[in-house]
Design an enzyme around this catalytic site. Structure first.
Site, PDB file in Angstrom:
ATOM      1  N   SER A  68      -0.764 -17.438   2.667  1.00  0.00           N
ATOM      2  CA  SER A  68      -0.662 -18.874   2.340  1.00  0.00           C
ATOM      3  C   SER A  68       0.777 -19.377   2.369  1.00  0.00           C
ATOM      4  O   SER A  68       1.344 -19.705   1.334  1.00  0.00           O
ATOM      5  CB  SER A  68      -1.334 -19.173   0.990  1.00  0.00           C
ATOM      6  OG  SER A  68      -1.057 -18.219  -0.007  1.00  0.00           O
ATOM      7  N   SER A 124       3.563  -7.495   1.233  1.00  0.00           N
ATOM      8  CA  SER A 124       4.378  -7.703   0.026  1.00  0.00           C
ATOM      9  C   SER A 124       3.768  -6.985  -1.190  1.00  0.00           C
ATOM     10  O   SER A 124       4.495  -6.590  -2.106  1.00  0.00           O
ATOM     11  CB  SER A 124       4.546  -9.202  -0.263  1.00  0.00           C
ATOM     12  OG  SER A 124       3.293  -9.831  -0.421  1.00  0.00           O
ATOM     13  N   GLY A 125       2.452  -6.835  -1.183  1.00  0.00           N
ATOM     14  CA  GLY A 125       1.804  -6.143  -2.309  1.00  0.00           C
ATOM     15  C   GLY A 125       0.695  -6.954  -2.966  1.00  0.00           C
ATOM     16  O   GLY A 125       0.192  -6.580  -4.025  1.00  0.00           O
ATOM     17  N   LYS A 126       0.284  -8.031  -2.330  1.00  0.00           N
ATOM     18  CA  LYS A 126      -0.737  -8.910  -2.917  1.00  0.00           C
ATOM     19  C   LYS A 126      -2.035  -8.153  -3.201  1.00  0.00           C
ATOM     20  O   LYS A 126      -2.550  -8.187  -4.317  1.00  0.00           O
ATOM     21  CB  LYS A 126      -1.049 -10.092  -1.960  1.00  0.00           C
ATOM     22  CG  LYS A 126       0.151 -10.961  -1.632  1.00  0.00           C
ATOM     23  CD  LYS A 126      -0.207 -12.109  -0.709  1.00  0.00           C
ATOM     24  CE  LYS A 126      -0.705 -11.691   0.669  1.00  0.00           C
ATOM     25  NZ  LYS A 126       0.301 -10.969   1.481  1.00  0.00           N
ATOM     26  N   SER A 127      -2.583  -7.491  -2.175  1.00  0.00           N
ATOM     27  CA  SER A 127      -3.874  -6.805  -2.347  1.00  0.00           C
ATOM     28  C   SER A 127      -3.748  -5.651  -3.330  1.00  0.00           C
ATOM     29  O   SER A 127      -4.661  -5.429  -4.146  1.00  0.00           O
ATOM     30  CB  SER A 127      -4.388  -6.236  -1.025  1.00  0.00           C
ATOM     31  OG  SER A 127      -4.116  -7.090   0.019  1.00  0.00           O
ATOM     32  N   GLY A 162       2.428 -14.457  -0.694  1.00  0.00           N
ATOM     33  CA  GLY A 162       3.572 -13.614  -0.334  1.00  0.00           C
ATOM     34  C   GLY A 162       3.384 -13.105   1.084  1.00  0.00           C
ATOM     35  O   GLY A 162       2.309 -13.247   1.675  1.00  0.00           O
ATOM     36  N   LEU A 163       4.436 -12.501   1.601  1.00  0.00           N
ATOM     37  CA  LEU A 163       4.400 -12.009   2.984  1.00  0.00           C
ATOM     38  C   LEU A 163       3.358 -10.903   3.169  1.00  0.00           C
ATOM     39  O   LEU A 163       2.946 -10.268   2.195  1.00  0.00           O
ATOM     40  CB  LEU A 163       5.774 -11.452   3.363  1.00  0.00           C
ATOM     41  CG  LEU A 163       6.935 -12.458   3.387  1.00  0.00           C
ATOM     42  CD1 LEU A 163       8.261 -11.722   3.565  1.00  0.00           C
ATOM     43  CD2 LEU A 163       6.734 -13.478   4.511  1.00  0.00           C
TER      44      LEU A 163
HETATM   45  P1  ADP Z   1      -0.443  -7.481   1.195  1.00  0.00           P
HETATM   46  O1  ADP Z   1      -1.800  -7.537   0.571  1.00  0.00           O
HETATM   47  O2  ADP Z   1       0.537  -8.403   0.526  1.00  0.00           O
HETATM   48  O3  ADP Z   1      -0.443  -7.639   2.677  1.00  0.00           O
HETATM   49  P2  ADP Z   1      -0.575  -4.665   0.550  1.00  0.00           P
HETATM   50  O4  ADP Z   1      -0.924  -4.673  -0.904  1.00  0.00           O
HETATM   51  O5  ADP Z   1      -1.668  -4.411   1.543  1.00  0.00           O
HETATM   52  O6  ADP Z   1       0.188  -6.043   0.895  1.00  0.00           O
HETATM   53  O7  ADP Z   1       0.570  -3.607   0.835  1.00  0.00           O
HETATM   54  C1  ADP Z   1       1.679  -3.448  -0.001  1.00  0.00           C
HETATM   55  C2  ADP Z   1       2.234  -2.033   0.146  1.00  0.00           C
HETATM   56  O8  ADP Z   1       3.409  -1.941  -0.647  1.00  0.00           O
HETATM   57  C3  ADP Z   1       1.265  -0.971  -0.330  1.00  0.00           C
HETATM   58  O9  ADP Z   1       1.336   0.134   0.545  1.00  0.00           O
HETATM   59  C4  ADP Z   1       1.835  -0.609  -1.716  1.00  0.00           C
HETATM   60  O10 ADP Z   1       1.544   0.715  -2.090  1.00  0.00           O
HETATM   61  C5  ADP Z   1       3.340  -0.786  -1.495  1.00  0.00           C
HETATM   62  N1  ADP Z   1       4.109  -1.047  -2.701  1.00  0.00           N
HETATM   63  C6  ADP Z   1       5.232  -0.379  -3.072  1.00  0.00           C
HETATM   64  N2  ADP Z   1       5.721  -0.824  -4.236  1.00  0.00           N
HETATM   65  C7  ADP Z   1       4.894  -1.810  -4.649  1.00  0.00           C
HETATM   66  C8  ADP Z   1       4.859  -2.658  -5.800  1.00  0.00           C
HETATM   67  N3  ADP Z   1       5.778  -2.565  -6.767  1.00  0.00           N
HETATM   68  N4  ADP Z   1       3.875  -3.585  -5.878  1.00  0.00           N
HETATM   69  C9  ADP Z   1       2.934  -3.686  -4.900  1.00  0.00           C
HETATM   70  N5  ADP Z   1       2.900  -2.920  -3.787  1.00  0.00           N
HETATM   71  C10 ADP Z   1       3.872  -1.969  -3.661  1.00  0.00           C
END
Ligand code: ADP
Length: 198
Positions: free
Chosen positions: A106, A36-39, A32-33
């Site tokens: 990815s 997006s929330g991956k980590s 995902g972007l």
């Molecule tokens: P990535 O790893 O994809 O770059 P991160 O997990 O670091 O993204 O960041 C995602 C952000 O989005 C975090 O600050 C998280 O708290 C927020 N967020 C808000 N809603 C959601 C959700 N439903 N699922 C995952 N992350 C969320």
């Protein structure tokens, strides 16, 4: 080169390791972007699994791009090499009996298909964290979108570099309408039967 590499036959097998761990190994791949929330989701999934006694490890940009892949850029060729190496590292960890969570943008479909080939289909679960560019940019967790808009970062996925969304992921999470908790539950429910040993 590889024709002169003759594998040694070790006595402890992948089966032995999985039997000792009392669960199968598995690669859970989050795509995902950026932002997006991956980590965030991978982290909570790992905690749930860890508490159940499952042997886990998480790979992400922090521990990979700063170490084994610190020679790679974000050019298309290097992104492909980045994912190939991560898939090979994951494959070793699967052989070691672990449940590996990998959180990487990815962006290319062919690279993600290559992971499946490297680790074998049966070991691979693709989780598409589907969050719109607008939302990722609004969150801008690492300030990267701002820098990309200002032209300070080139090859920013979603802005100046493509993201090829999975067509048929095992799990799709829409973080704009689903909570972290609900997403995690869906992932854990999906993978639990795959971890069980006969
Ligand atoms: P990535 O790893 O994809 O770059 P991160 O997990 O670091 O993204 O960041 C995602 C952000 O989005 C975090 O600050 C998280 O708290 C927020 N967020 C808000 N809603 C959601 C959700 N439903 N699922 C995952 N992350 C969320």
């Amino acid at each position: 080169m590889s024709k002169h590499i003759i594998p040694h036959s070790y006595q402890i097998s992948n089966e032995d390791r999985m039997a000792s761990n009392k669960h199968n190994s598995l690669l859970i791949w989050f795509t995902g972007l950026s932002g997006s929330g991956k980590s965030t989701i991978a982290n909570v999934v790992e905690q749930k699994l860890f508490k159940k006694g499952i042997k886990t490890y998480t790979l992400d940009g922090d521990n990979i791009r700063k170490g084994i892949n610190n020679d790679l850029t974000f050019s298309p060729e290097d992104r492909t090499e980045n994912i190939r190496r991560i898939a090979e590292v994951s494959n070793l960890m699967l052989d070691a009996g672990l449940v590996v969570l990998a959180a990487f943008v990815s962006p290319y479909k062919k690279d993600r298909e290559n992971i499946r080939t490297i680790v074998k289909d049966v070991n691979f679960v693709e989780v598409y964290i589907n969050t719109s560019v607008d939302e990722c940019e609004r969150r801008d967790v690492k300030g990267l979108y701002k820098k990309a808009r200002a032209g300070e970062i080139k090859n920013m996925t979603g802005i100046s570099s493509p993201y090829e969304a999975p067509v048929n992921p095992d799990i799709e999470i829409k973080t704009e309408i689903e909570t972290v908790e609900d997403s995690v539950k869906r992932i854990v429910d999906f993978i639990t039967p795959k971890l069980l040993r006969q």
